[in-house]
Scaffold this active site. Sequence first.
Site, PDB file in Angstrom:
ATOM      1  CB  CYS A   1      10.634  15.590   9.021  1.00 43.80           C
ATOM      2  SG  CYS A   1       9.489  14.230   9.119  1.00 43.80           S
TER       3      CYS A   1
ATOM      4  CD  GLU B   1       7.089  10.177   3.233  1.00 47.38           C
ATOM      5  OE1 GLU B   1       7.115  11.422   3.251  1.00 47.38           O
ATOM      6  OE2 GLU B   1       6.189   9.528   2.676  1.00 47.38           O
TER       7      GLU B   1
END
Length: 504
Positions: free
Chosen positions: A306, A272
């Site tokens: 993010c 990720e």
Amino acid sequence: MLSSKNLLSNIGSPVLSRKLSLLKTQGFINGKWVTSQGGTKFEILNPSNQSVIASVPDMNAQDTKLAIDAATEAFKSFRNTTAKYRANLLRTWYNLMVEHSEELAKILTQENGKSLAESRAEIAYGNSFVEWFSEESRRINGEILPPTTDNRKLMILKQPAGVAALITPWNFPHAMITRKAGAAIAAGCTCVIKPSEDTPLTALALAQLAEEAGFPSGVINVITTNTNNSPSVGKTICDDERVRVVSFTGSTQVGKILYRQCADNVKKVCLELGGNAPFIVFESANVELAVSGAMVCKFRNTGQTCVSANRFYVHKNVFHEFTSKFLEHMQRDIVLGDGMKPGVTHGPLIKKSQIDMIDNLVRDAVNKGAKLHCGGKRLTNLGELFYSPTLLTGVNENMEIFKKEIFGPIAVIHEFENEDQVLENANNINVGLAGYFYSENLSQIFRVARKMEVGMIGVNEGLISCAEAAFGGVKESGLGREGSKHGVDDFLDIKYLCLGNIKY
Ligand code: ADP
């Protein structure tokens, strides 16, 4: 500077002092609280005031080997446990997390800097993954397949992959661990957790709760490492054939290193990585809704996520309205300060390198002609790591900020004229994690959702993560999905079984 003893007075809460057992300052290997083999430690600083919260062991490759040994040994029996047993184990862990939510939130705010309200939200979000995977563990079903000849039985079994290494970042010290560990445990894997050097205390508190929940020794291990040791610890994990899964959340740069390193013994990897989320406001959008979505999407965790909106694209006919309302909310709704103080909504940046980076981006943009509507400066009166929420327009491709993932409280708004053009700009990037758009036009909603090159989309919504949803990206934003029913896939091996020559 405050010593770890001063944490008590620092927090000043009798409730926390009674339960300071959650503030652990040793690593956790094979069910034991341990120091590092090298005997060294490093300090964890509170980003709000640089006081020392605690010191934890600076573990190295040797410690990592011990943690992998423990997880490997534990896997021999843990792999045979029933789904019901693991469901109960996770549920007990979850219940303890809920019971200790407030203490966890306080530790999190101390080491990460986010406001207590944001920490409470993260704890609830992080806990929900353990609850979710306690339920999912009983639904990891195999398959019976129709055979091609009548004397055969064909089936697919799902088995735990083995030891899983979980490497996590500082921006969600709780949720990034539970999202991985919940899935790994549900699948029957054992774990070596390497939290960020900036925020290991939440990870250690979670290990303490796992111990209280009755996790067998070696099922969960936590190794704390300082920045200098992280590469060798990472390399040790990747080189060790006994580790079968590496699940990583962090920068694209480190993710690529781990991906390469995992190639040598072909591990499963779940990555990720960074995002650079577009946030598009079309002409038909409800602008009020878009502004409130933009606020949470941009400024949650002081812009350090993010999935934060990184590039706002606003249609020319609503550009002025959106920009002026957004500016108004920025100036009215954000209260910066020490996250433990009542009324504070947003904390500092995590560390010096981070604030220097965003300050340079803003300076570069302004020097090259961007328009600064507010902010653009360090707030040294609050502390070393505070930066004023900043709004920029008139940004172009000659400015560094144009394509960079900002990871700070800086909003950049571009104006656009038509859908094709804005989609081309939104997709013209090598990453694709989250994307957001606001529109009241049904056909446009489906059209744009199909064309946006990202793994997750918020339509008329700025905050989209939950345990039920599949979290992950496309392009260089990563591989695999976390949360949802897909979250266990990276921790499972599929085994095909063919039973032949059956006589009916
Ligand atoms: P960020 O910039 O958000 O801190 P990083 O990718 O640097 O993101 O860090 C995420 C996690 O990866 C942290 O736990 C960090 O210690 C770890 N890390 C950093 N470099 C390496 C490496 N070479 N190998 C393994 N882990 C690493």
